[in-house]
Motif scaffolding. Structure first.
Motif, PDB file in Angstrom:
ATOM      1  N   THR A   1      -9.934   0.685  17.774  1.00 46.89           N
ATOM      2  CA  THR A   1      -9.843   1.571  16.603  1.00 46.89           C
ATOM      3  C   THR A   1      -9.973   0.759  15.317  1.00 46.89           C
ATOM      4  O   THR A   1     -10.758   1.100  14.428  1.00 46.89           O
ATOM      5  CB  THR A   1      -8.483   2.327  16.596  1.00 46.89           C
ATOM      6  OG1 THR A   1      -8.456   3.175  17.731  1.00 46.89           O
ATOM      7  CG2 THR A   1      -8.305   3.161  15.342  1.00 46.89           C
ATOM      8  N   ILE A   2      -9.215  -0.348  15.258  1.00 46.63           N
ATOM      9  CA  ILE A   2      -9.230  -1.148  14.026  1.00 46.63           C
ATOM     10  C   ILE A   2     -10.607  -1.774  13.815  1.00 46.63           C
ATOM     11  O   ILE A   2     -11.163  -1.736  12.718  1.00 46.63           O
ATOM     12  CB  ILE A   2      -8.125  -2.227  14.064  1.00 46.63           C
ATOM     13  CG1 ILE A   2      -6.742  -1.548  14.104  1.00 46.63           C
ATOM     14  CG2 ILE A   2      -8.221  -3.165  12.856  1.00 46.63           C
ATOM     15  CD1 ILE A   2      -5.571  -2.481  14.312  1.00 46.63           C
TER      16      ILE A   2
ATOM     17  N   MET B   1     -13.145   0.764  12.812  1.00 43.53           N
ATOM     18  CA  MET B   1     -12.888   1.223  11.441  1.00 43.53           C
ATOM     19  C   MET B   1     -13.367   0.173  10.429  1.00 43.53           C
ATOM     20  O   MET B   1     -13.958   0.517   9.397  1.00 43.53           O
ATOM     21  CB  MET B   1     -11.378   1.494  11.302  1.00 43.53           C
ATOM     22  CG  MET B   1     -10.976   2.277  10.092  1.00 43.53           C
ATOM     23  SD  MET B   1     -11.764   3.885   9.950  1.00 43.53           S
ATOM     24  CE  MET B   1     -12.132   3.923   8.209  1.00 43.53           C
TER      25      MET B   1
ATOM     26  N   ARG C   1     -12.465   6.516   2.723  1.00 42.66           N
ATOM     27  CA  ARG C   1     -12.200   5.478   3.738  1.00 42.66           C
ATOM     28  C   ARG C   1     -10.831   5.704   4.391  1.00 42.66           C
ATOM     29  O   ARG C   1     -10.692   5.674   5.610  1.00 42.66           O
ATOM     30  CB  ARG C   1     -12.227   4.094   3.095  1.00 42.66           C
ATOM     31  CG  ARG C   1     -13.646   3.622   2.801  1.00 42.66           C
ATOM     32  CD  ARG C   1     -13.618   2.352   2.005  1.00 42.66           C
ATOM     33  NE  ARG C   1     -14.905   1.662   2.054  1.00 42.66           N
ATOM     34  CZ  ARG C   1     -15.174   0.576   1.359  1.00 42.66           C
ATOM     35  NH1 ARG C   1     -14.269   0.059   0.545  1.00 42.66           N
ATOM     36  NH2 ARG C   1     -16.343  -0.002   1.464  1.00 42.66           N
TER      37      ARG C   1
ATOM     38  N   GLU D   1     -10.694   8.722   6.601  1.00 43.56           N
ATOM     39  CA  GLU D   1     -11.294   8.518   7.925  1.00 43.56           C
ATOM     40  C   GLU D   1     -10.340   7.745   8.848  1.00 43.56           C
ATOM     41  O   GLU D   1     -10.206   8.050  10.032  1.00 43.56           O
ATOM     42  CB  GLU D   1     -12.631   7.777   7.806  1.00 43.56           C
ATOM     43  CG  GLU D   1     -13.281   7.702   9.167  1.00 43.56           C
ATOM     44  CD  GLU D   1     -14.773   7.485   9.148  1.00 43.56           C
ATOM     45  OE1 GLU D   1     -15.442   7.902   8.185  1.00 43.56           O
ATOM     46  OE2 GLU D   1     -15.261   6.895  10.129  1.00 43.56           O
ATOM     47  N   TYR D   2      -9.674   6.778   8.255  1.00 44.64           N
ATOM     48  CA  TYR D   2      -8.678   6.034   9.059  1.00 44.64           C
ATOM     49  C   TYR D   2      -7.583   6.993   9.532  1.00 44.64           C
ATOM     50  O   TYR D   2      -7.143   6.950  10.682  1.00 44.64           O
ATOM     51  CB  TYR D   2      -8.084   4.896   8.204  1.00 44.64           C
ATOM     52  CG  TYR D   2      -7.508   3.738   9.020  1.00 44.64           C
ATOM     53  CD1 TYR D   2      -7.690   3.644  10.388  1.00 44.64           C
ATOM     54  CD2 TYR D   2      -6.780   2.726   8.384  1.00 44.64           C
ATOM     55  CE1 TYR D   2      -7.164   2.583  11.120  1.00 44.64           C
ATOM     56  CE2 TYR D   2      -6.249   1.655   9.108  1.00 44.64           C
ATOM     57  CZ  TYR D   2      -6.451   1.602  10.479  1.00 44.64           C
ATOM     58  OH  TYR D   2      -5.929   0.563  11.195  1.00 44.64           O
TER      59      TYR D   2
ATOM     60  N   ARG E   1      -8.529   8.878  12.565  1.00 47.43           N
ATOM     61  CA  ARG E   1      -8.507   8.061  13.786  1.00 47.43           C
ATOM     62  C   ARG E   1      -7.078   7.820  14.269  1.00 47.43           C
ATOM     63  O   ARG E   1      -6.802   7.842  15.459  1.00 47.43           O
ATOM     64  CB  ARG E   1      -9.219   6.729  13.557  1.00 47.43           C
ATOM     65  CG  ARG E   1     -10.708   6.973  13.375  1.00 47.43           C
ATOM     66  CD  ARG E   1     -11.438   5.686  13.145  1.00 47.43           C
ATOM     67  NE  ARG E   1     -12.791   5.981  12.732  1.00 47.43           N
ATOM     68  CZ  ARG E   1     -13.860   5.344  13.155  1.00 47.43           C
ATOM     69  NH1 ARG E   1     -13.737   4.347  13.992  1.00 47.43           N
ATOM     70  NH2 ARG E   1     -15.053   5.680  12.726  1.00 47.43           N
TER      71      ARG E   1
ATOM     72  N   LEU F   1      -0.904   6.426   4.929  1.00 46.19           N
ATOM     73  CA  LEU F   1      -2.280   6.700   4.484  1.00 46.19           C
ATOM     74  C   LEU F   1      -2.318   7.854   3.484  1.00 46.19           C
ATOM     75  O   LEU F   1      -3.003   7.787   2.465  1.00 46.19           O
ATOM     76  CB  LEU F   1      -3.178   6.986   5.697  1.00 46.19           C
ATOM     77  CG  LEU F   1      -3.454   5.752   6.572  1.00 46.19           C
ATOM     78  CD1 LEU F   1      -4.016   6.136   7.935  1.00 46.19           C
ATOM     79  CD2 LEU F   1      -4.418   4.782   5.865  1.00 46.19           C
TER      80      LEU F   1
ATOM     81  N   PHE G   1      -4.823  -0.163   4.287  1.00 46.35           N
ATOM     82  CA  PHE G   1      -5.514  -0.535   5.524  1.00 46.35           C
ATOM     83  C   PHE G   1      -4.727  -1.624   6.261  1.00 46.35           C
ATOM     84  O   PHE G   1      -4.504  -1.559   7.470  1.00 46.35           O
ATOM     85  CB  PHE G   1      -6.931  -1.031   5.196  1.00 46.35           C
ATOM     86  CG  PHE G   1      -7.816  -1.051   6.402  1.00 46.35           C
ATOM     87  CD1 PHE G   1      -8.673   0.005   6.662  1.00 46.35           C
ATOM     88  CD2 PHE G   1      -7.782  -2.121   7.294  1.00 46.35           C
ATOM     89  CE1 PHE G   1      -9.484   0.005   7.792  1.00 46.35           C
ATOM     90  CE2 PHE G   1      -8.584  -2.126   8.423  1.00 46.35           C
ATOM     91  CZ  PHE G   1      -9.441  -1.061   8.668  1.00 46.35           C
TER      92      PHE G   1
ATOM     93  N   SER H   1      -2.808  -1.131   9.818  1.00 47.34           N
ATOM     94  CA  SER H   1      -3.316  -1.921  10.946  1.00 47.34           C
ATOM     95  C   SER H   1      -2.218  -2.784  11.542  1.00 47.34           C
ATOM     96  O   SER H   1      -2.144  -2.960  12.768  1.00 47.34           O
ATOM     97  CB  SER H   1      -4.486  -2.800  10.509  1.00 47.34           C
ATOM     98  OG  SER H   1      -5.492  -1.996   9.959  1.00 47.34           O
TER      99      SER H   1
END
Ligand code: GDP
Length: 333
Positions: free
Chosen positions: A17-18, A21, A40, A43-44, A47, A99, A122, A126
């Motif tokens: 995933t990371i 991305m 951005r 979208e993360y 996921r 997020l 991000f 992560s």
């Protein structure tokens, strides 16, 4: 009832995933820097949400049919799985909150800090995912394996074909149902449970081919054997127990008898079937027959699954008993 894991959507593993991305980031554009960074992070968010949905849709362990519960126990420790589900849920919820928070912050901030905020968000998300990745990935592995169990409906009338390895179980199941298991002349060809069906007068009968079982204590059995025992113990149906009286039988006659006794003690309706009658070795054959008689068994079948001998009679009597719903007619001996 379907396999409760059949429709479960399994997300990619954390690293995947990371990584994907990170690859996506340069490809995401926007009408402004702020717009781009918001896109951005959104979208993360989508996921990460896949992990949350995955846990939410994971069947409730307490509500599982005993067959599926035991299938989990064969693969993993149930308490550990519960902990990992909860860790996955928490990690995804916190990440989604972060997020969202950053998206709002970017909206309210000047253009020039948007990229910095995006990178902060991000990085934080992560590292949360990475810290929980052992658990998240293990739940993914478990779900992938559970999904593989052929759809078994514990509510259908069922014929479970069981016995030692290499006795001809798969050959028989292929001949009497729609199942297409692999057939080979070496033990443990069947590693999973295969399901075929027979439709009789609109009634769907499930025929299950199980992996071979060896005559040995339960705690020494491997995962493949435990899958077979699970099907016999936890599915409601008639067990066809197959004996092999050919000279090349994998288990000795004594071991086959011991195994039969063990399966019988599971209190299922059990029908003995002597297979490979075309290659029967007289001494072995007699010992099995003597044993069955000494146990007071009045009905058993002698077949050659491969050559088709005796199959019509076996099918006819078996299916008609099921059709009449008169399974108890078959001797429980
Ligand atoms: P399973 O491991 O119990 O599922 O056994 P298989 O169905 O894979 O069969 C094992 C081997 O026995 C294969 O080589 C089959 O061709 C062979 N076999 C199965 N049924 C018969 C039979 O009735 N007679 C003979 N001679 N061989 C058979």
């Amino acid at each position: 009832m379907l396999n409760p894991f059949e429709r479960l959507k399994i997300p990619p593993k954390v690293n995947e995933t990371i990584k994907s991305m990170l690859n996506r980031l340069p490809k995401i554009a926007g009408s402004s820097v702020k717009d781009r960074e918001i896109r951005r992070l959104n979208e993360y968010y989508e996921r990460v949400k896949k992990y949350y949905t995955f846990v939410e849709q994971f069947p409730r362990i307490e509500e599982l049919h005993p067959f599926y519960l035991e299938s989990i126990k064969i693969i993993t420790d149930v308490d550990k799985l519960k902990i990992c589900l909860s860790i996955t849920r928490k990690a995804s919820m916190i990440s989604m909150r972060i997020l969202k928070k950053y998206v709002n912050q970017i909206r309210k901030s000047p253009e020039e800090v948007a990229n910095k905020l995006m990178r902060q968000a991000f990085g934080r998300v992560s590292s949360i995912l990475r810290n929980s990745s052992e658990c998240i990935d293990s739940v993914i592995n478990i779900a992938t394996e559970l999904k593989k169990i052929r759809t078994i409906d514990p509510t259908l009338p069922t014929i479970i074909v069981a016995g030692p390895p290499n006795v001809g179980k798969s050959t028989l199941v292929t001949k009497i149902s729609t199942a297409k298991p692999e057939i080979a002349n070496y033990p443990f060809t069947t590693k999973e449970i295969h399901v075929g069906h027979v439709i009789l007068d609109l009634l769907r009968i499930q025929v299950i081919d199980t992996p071979g079982i060896l005559d040995r204590p339960e705690n020494e059995r491997n995962k493949i054997e435990r899958k077979a025992i699970n099907a016999i113990r936890n599915l409601n149906g008639i067990v066809l127990f197959m004996f092999d009286t050919s000279i090349s039988s994998v288990l000795s006659i004594e071991s086959q008898i011991e195994l039969f006794k063990e399966v019988k003690s599971m209190n299922k309706i059990i029908i003995p079937v002597i297979n490979k009658i075309d290659e029967r070795y007289e001494e072995y054959y007699k010992r099995i027959v003597n044993f069955l008689q000494s146990e007071g068994v009045t009905k058993w079948y002698e077949i050659s699954a491969e050559k088709g001998t005796g199959l019509d009679k076996l099918k006819e009597e078996l299916f008609s008993l099921i059709l009449r719903g008169n399974i108890n007619d078959i001797s429980r001996n």
